[in-house]
Design a protein around this motif. Structure first.
Motif, PDB file in Angstrom:
ATOM      1  N   ALA A 142      31.510  34.961  38.606  1.00 52.69           N
ATOM      2  CA  ALA A 142      32.250  34.626  37.382  1.00 52.69           C
ATOM      3  C   ALA A 142      32.852  35.892  36.797  1.00 52.69           C
ATOM      4  CB  ALA A 142      31.412  33.926  36.313  1.00 52.69           C
ATOM      5  N   GLY A 143      34.158  35.984  36.885  1.00 49.96           N
ATOM      6  CA  GLY A 143      34.876  37.117  36.334  1.00 49.96           C
ATOM      7  C   GLY A 143      34.577  38.429  37.008  1.00 49.96           C
ATOM      8  N   VAL A 144      34.109  38.387  38.241  1.00 49.91           N
ATOM      9  CA  VAL A 144      33.680  39.607  38.927  1.00 49.91           C
ATOM     10  C   VAL A 144      34.894  40.401  39.424  1.00 49.91           C
ATOM     11  CG1 VAL A 144      32.440  40.532  40.923  1.00 49.91           C
ATOM     12  CG2 VAL A 144      31.471  38.627  39.609  1.00 49.91           C
ATOM     13  N   THR A 145      34.878  41.694  39.150  1.00 46.25           N
ATOM     14  CA  THR A 145      35.851  42.625  39.708  1.00 46.25           C
ATOM     15  C   THR A 145      35.105  43.609  40.605  1.00 46.25           C
ATOM     16  OG1 THR A 145      35.639  44.303  37.974  1.00 46.25           O
ATOM     17  CG2 THR A 145      37.170  42.470  37.556  1.00 46.25           C
ATOM     18  N   PRO A 146      35.816  44.309  41.477  1.00 43.02           N
ATOM     19  CA  PRO A 146      35.126  45.299  42.316  1.00 43.02           C
ATOM     20  C   PRO A 146      34.324  46.324  41.511  1.00 43.02           C
ATOM     21  CG  PRO A 146      37.289  44.843  43.227  1.00 43.02           C
ATOM     22  CD  PRO A 146      37.225  44.115  41.912  1.00 43.02           C
TER      23      PRO A 146
END
Length: 247
Positions: free
Chosen positions: A186-190
């Motif tokens: 959920a809403g994960v960015t690198p």
């Protein structure tokens, strides 16, 4: 597990065979396949599952018959059972399902039916509880129930709007889940990956999406479609997440 996240799987949500190929080539371990990503994801068609299976990357099909709240009526439970069997027979390596009772506890009767439907097609089918768990009154207690229901893993943001914000609860879910894998999403960015790996998760999930552009802005097609284009998988984001996991 190393500090770099070696051994932590990377799952990417995709909506097309082309997206599956992008995810595969950029280093994803598997994909979650759905339609209607802008609605939180809906069940993919049989042909979509078949074509994605042909790309060679393991695909877990989201089985969700409509957007909105996760309390399912009897007809929706039966439809989900049938769709579970259909997508697995069409080549999915696993399914992603979920259901809650009105009191926001797990609907264990429905969930057992979904697991039984999956294993009736393949004893090795993987079954993931989707982010219905994040709407449960106690996500940690819910995670502790999943092994007894036969689940393989749970996808969660720790009950927060994003996995990064829910990292503390995710760590508690890891401790409670026993043999059930916990996957942060959920809403994960690198950039979020190292902190999520530190919670002890078995996998990280992200959509890695970007707008394809085009369309006819200002001519809406419905409540969830403004007519201004659609999402596609961004290989650069997938590759960055892979690198954050240690290659």
């Amino acid at each position: 597990m190393s500090a770099g996240g070696a051994g932590v799987a990377l799952e990417v949500a995709v909506t097309s065979p082309a997206g599956a190929v992008v995810a595969r080539d950029a280093g994803a371990d598997r994909v979650e396949l759905c339609s209607g990503l802008e609605l939180g994801g809906l069940t993919p068609s049989q042909a979509l599952v078949e074509m994605t299976h042909e790309t060679g990357i393991p695909a877990h099909a989201l089985v969700r018959c409509r957007p909105g709240w996760f309390v399912l009526d009897a007809t929706e439970v039966e439809l989900t059972e049938r769709e579970v069997r259909t997508v697995l027979r069409s080549g999915a390596a696993g399914v992603v399902v979920g259901a809650l009772r009105p009191d926001r506890t797990l609907d264990e009767d429905a969930l057992r039916r979904f697991v039984d439907a999956a294993r009736s097609v393949s004893a090795h089918a993987e079954v993931t509880l989707h982010r219905a768990v994040d709407h449960a009154s106690d996500p940690v207690a819910a995670a502790a129930r999943l092994a007894g229901l036969g689940f393989t893993r749970v996808l969660t943001s720790g009950g927060a709007p994003s996995a990064a914000a829910g990292a503390g609860t995710i760590a508690r879910m890891v401790a409670a889940a026993g043999p059930v894998q916990v996957m942060a999403g959920a809403g994960v960015t690198p950039a979020d990956v190292p902190a999520l790996v530190a919670t002890g998760v078995a996998a990280v999930h992200l959509s890695a999406k970007r707008s394809a552009g085009g369309g006819h802005a200002g001519v809406p097609m419905g409540a969830g479609d403004r007519g201004d284009g659609h999402f596609v998988t961004d290989g650069a984001v997938v590759a960055a997440a892979r690198a954050a996991l240690g290659g």
